[in-house]
Design a protein around this motif. Structure first.
Motif, PDB file in Angstrom:
ATOM      1  N   ARG A  45       0.858  -1.181   0.000  1.00  0.00           N
ATOM      2  CA  ARG A  45       0.000   0.000   0.000  1.00  0.00           C
ATOM      3  C   ARG A  45       0.892   1.228   0.000  1.00  0.00           C
ATOM      4  N   TRP A  47       1.010   5.357   1.423  1.00  0.00           N
ATOM      5  CA  TRP A  47       0.404   6.337   2.325  1.00  0.00           C
ATOM      6  C   TRP A  47       0.306   7.684   1.607  1.00  0.00           C
ATOM      7  N   SER A  72      -3.298   3.708   2.034  1.00  0.00           N
ATOM      8  CA  SER A  72      -3.483   3.283   3.419  1.00  0.00           C
ATOM      9  C   SER A  72      -4.782   3.868   3.963  1.00  0.00           C
ATOM     10  N   PRO A  73      -5.580   3.089   4.650  1.00  0.00           N
ATOM     11  CA  PRO A  73      -5.304   1.841   5.358  1.00  0.00           C
ATOM     12  C   PRO A  73      -5.592   0.572   4.548  1.00  0.00           C
ATOM     13  N   ASN A  74      -5.991   0.682   3.304  1.00  0.00           N
ATOM     14  CA  ASN A  74      -6.292  -0.490   2.478  1.00  0.00           C
ATOM     15  C   ASN A  74      -5.000  -1.119   1.949  1.00  0.00           C
ATOM     16  N   TRP A  75      -5.104  -2.371   1.504  1.00  0.00           N
ATOM     17  CA  TRP A  75      -3.953  -3.128   1.010  1.00  0.00           C
ATOM     18  C   TRP A  75      -4.231  -3.691  -0.383  1.00  0.00           C
ATOM     19  N   GLU A 104       8.290   7.711   1.701  1.00  0.00           N
ATOM     20  CA  GLU A 104       7.008   7.509   2.354  1.00  0.00           C
ATOM     21  C   GLU A 104       7.224   7.836   3.835  1.00  0.00           C
ATOM     22  N   ILE A 106       5.975   7.748   7.255  1.00  0.00           N
ATOM     23  CA  ILE A 106       4.930   7.024   7.977  1.00  0.00           C
ATOM     24  C   ILE A 106       5.346   6.771   9.425  1.00  0.00           C
TER      25      ILE A 106
END
Length: 133
Positions: A45, A47, A72-75, A104, A106
């Motif tokens: 994924r 962000w 994000s938050p999905n994959w 990224e 995060i």
């Protein structure tokens, strides 16, 4: 009665201000390869807090759009033993930028990072994604 078309004259000031807008609207396209993995069940994924950082200034270009990868938050499931390609579109870099990093940002380990991508005239790039920074 003749239908003579007269070419319009556009004020120099207006043309200059439009050129500035064109420069501001430029976008950077990064085609990313996540290398094939011998492990089953890999997920990937991106962000929204992924940026391009100019190596010679404090400028950072924001992620505008992601294609073929979940935000994000999905994959997204990565195919077994196949390189996985996705595309990221960012806001424009400064005109004088010569190289930049893709990072990224995060709150956990394993963020994507590609260091010192050399700038080209098209602002279209192909990079191999690695984790860890």
């Amino acid at each position: 009665m003749s239908d003579t078309l007269v070419k319009p004259v556009i004020a120099k000031e207006l043309l200059e201000s439009l050129q500035t807008k064109i420069e501001e609207e430029k976008q950077v396209i990064v085609h990313c390869c996540f290398p094939a993995s011998p492990f089953l069940g890999n997920l990937i994924r991106i962000w929204n807090s992924t940026y391009l950082f100019d190596n010679n200034s404090d400028h950072k270009s924001k992620l505008i759009h992601a294609e073929n990868i979940s935000i994000s938050p999905n994959w997204t499931v990565v195919p077994f033993m196949r390189d996985f390609w996705f595309t990221l579109i960012f806001s424009g870099l400064p005109k004088d930028c010569k190289s930049f990093d893709l990072m990224e940002v995060i709150p956990e380990e394993g963020g994507f990072f590609v260091e010192s991508i050399k700038r080209n005239s098209l602002d279209v790039y192909r990079v191999k994604i690695s984790e860890a920074y």
